[in-house]
Write a protein that holds these residues in place. Sequence first.
Motif, PDB file in Angstrom:
ATOM      1  N   LYS A  78       3.022  -5.294  -3.896  1.00 24.91           N
ATOM      2  CA  LYS A  78       2.275  -5.225  -2.635  1.00 24.91           C
ATOM      3  C   LYS A  78       1.082  -4.274  -2.704  1.00 24.91           C
ATOM      4  CE  LYS A  78       6.503  -6.106  -0.106  1.00 24.91           C
ATOM      5  NZ  LYS A  78       7.642  -5.435   0.479  1.00 24.91           N
ATOM      6  N   ALA A  79       1.048  -3.427  -3.741  1.00 27.68           N
ATOM      7  CA  ALA A  79       0.006  -2.392  -3.824  1.00 27.68           C
ATOM      8  C   ALA A  79      -1.348  -2.998  -4.168  1.00 27.68           C
ATOM      9  CB  ALA A  79       0.400  -1.355  -4.874  1.00 27.68           C
ATOM     10  N   ASP A  80      -2.381  -2.396  -3.651  1.00 23.99           N
ATOM     11  CA  ASP A  80      -3.756  -2.799  -3.941  1.00 23.99           C
ATOM     12  C   ASP A  80      -4.158  -2.155  -5.266  1.00 23.99           C
ATOM     13  OD1 ASP A  80      -6.474  -3.238  -4.104  1.00 23.99           O
ATOM     14  OD2 ASP A  80      -6.956  -2.252  -2.191  1.00 23.99           O
ATOM     15  N   MET A  81      -4.217  -2.941  -6.336  1.00 19.21           N
ATOM     16  CA  MET A  81      -4.520  -2.394  -7.654  1.00 19.21           C
ATOM     17  C   MET A  81      -6.012  -2.147  -7.870  1.00 19.21           C
ATOM     18  SD  MET A  81      -1.806  -1.636  -9.183  1.00 19.21           S
ATOM     19  CE  MET A  81      -0.110  -1.842  -8.675  1.00 19.21           C
ATOM     20  N   THR A  82      -6.847  -2.478  -6.868  1.00 16.31           N
ATOM     21  CA  THR A  82      -8.248  -2.065  -6.968  1.00 16.31           C
ATOM     22  C   THR A  82      -8.400  -0.596  -6.568  1.00 16.31           C
ATOM     23  OG1 THR A  82      -8.802  -2.792  -4.716  1.00 16.31           O
ATOM     24  CG2 THR A  82      -9.065  -4.416  -6.497  1.00 16.31           C
ATOM     25  N   ASP A  83      -7.372  -0.029  -5.976  1.00 16.77           N
ATOM     26  CA  ASP A  83      -7.339   1.401  -5.653  1.00 16.77           C
ATOM     27  C   ASP A  83      -6.936   2.153  -6.926  1.00 16.77           C
ATOM     28  OD1 ASP A  83      -6.323   3.978  -4.980  1.00 16.77           O
ATOM     29  OD2 ASP A  83      -5.935   3.328  -2.931  1.00 16.77           O
ATOM     30  N   ASP A  84      -7.812   3.035  -7.412  1.00 17.23           N
ATOM     31  CA  ASP A  84      -7.574   3.745  -8.670  1.00 17.23           C
ATOM     32  C   ASP A  84      -6.241   4.501  -8.675  1.00 17.23           C
ATOM     33  OD1 ASP A  84      -9.848   2.845  -9.905  1.00 17.23           O
ATOM     34  OD2 ASP A  84     -11.033   4.645  -9.470  1.00 17.23           O
ATOM     35  N   ALA A  85      -5.866   5.091  -7.570  1.00 15.02           N
ATOM     36  CA  ALA A  85      -4.611   5.851  -7.512  1.00 15.02           C
ATOM     37  C   ALA A  85      -3.409   4.934  -7.730  1.00 15.02           C
ATOM     38  CB  ALA A  85      -4.494   6.580  -6.177  1.00 15.02           C
ATOM     39  N   ASN A  86      -3.439   3.755  -7.142  1.00 10.51           N
ATOM     40  CA  ASN A  86      -2.345   2.799  -7.333  1.00 10.51           C
ATOM     41  C   ASN A  86      -2.281   2.329  -8.779  1.00 10.51           C
ATOM     42  OD1 ASN A  86      -1.646   2.971  -4.648  1.00 10.51           O
ATOM     43  ND2 ASN A  86      -2.679   1.089  -4.057  1.00 10.51           N
ATOM     44  N   TYR A  87      -3.453   2.031  -9.341  1.00  9.66           N
ATOM     45  CA  TYR A  87      -3.486   1.575 -10.732  1.00  9.66           C
ATOM     46  C   TYR A  87      -2.973   2.668 -11.670  1.00  9.66           C
ATOM     47  CZ  TYR A  87      -5.094  -0.270 -15.174  1.00  9.66           C
ATOM     48  OH  TYR A  87      -5.138  -0.720 -16.470  1.00  9.66           O
ATOM     49  N   GLN A  88      -3.357   3.913 -11.437  1.00 10.77           N
ATOM     50  CA  GLN A  88      -2.875   5.014 -12.277  1.00 10.77           C
ATOM     51  C   GLN A  88      -1.362   5.171 -12.156  1.00 10.77           C
ATOM     52  OE1 GLN A  88      -4.427   6.600 -14.675  1.00 10.77           O
ATOM     53  NE2 GLN A  88      -6.133   5.243 -14.179  1.00 10.77           N
ATOM     54  N   THR A  89      -0.814   5.012 -10.959  1.00 15.09           N
ATOM     55  CA  THR A  89       0.643   5.063 -10.769  1.00 15.09           C
ATOM     56  C   THR A  89       1.306   3.954 -11.576  1.00 15.09           C
ATOM     57  OG1 THR A  89       0.425   6.022  -8.567  1.00 15.09           O
ATOM     58  CG2 THR A  89       2.506   4.909  -9.061  1.00 15.09           C
TER      59      THR A  89
END
Length: 193
Positions: free
Chosen positions: A117-128
């Motif tokens: 469900k996370a927005d992977m265009t958000d750098d913080a989500n992608y880093q997680t």
Amino acid sequence: AFFEELTDLNGNPVTSFDKVTIRNGGNDFADTYMRDILAQQASEGLAVGKQAEEPCILFLDGEFWGMYILTEKLEAESIETDYGIPAENVTTIKTYEIEGDQTVGQDYIDFYNWAVKADMTDDANYQTFCEKIDIQSFMDYIAIETYIVNTDWCTPTYTNNWMMWRANTVDESNPYADGKWRYLLYDTEYSSN
């Protein structure tokens, strides 16, 4: 050695196995009988764990039973052999079934429910995401499953035959014991249909 190509991390032939499986070709038993072997070979060089396989002829009590496939069993013991991590320090998830540390497995399930469900265009989500998953293993896994067109793996309505593993505790002396999830390729008989 059952499998000539199977070596440990030091390049030595693997000559001891906890378990092997004699497979009948699975879902491909009535067709080509070799789709799984071809898919495993196609994944050579990728950051995806794969099963060693060897065609064999089976005799039971001297009676010919046909051609089968001797297959390395993917489990904590094979990960110990292939990646040098003690089996008791390995957790695997195979199509939602956790083997090993249940807390580690549940952590992955919780992470998965967040990640889809996370927005992977958000750098913080992608880093997680990259902190939890070996990203090269993930990309190679998606690429090979897609390339071989494995229709028994992922469709719009279900996922099947996913297997991943990780070391429960970090060991800085082993690059595979970094606490990240890695993927294993298995049961690909419905590929290339």
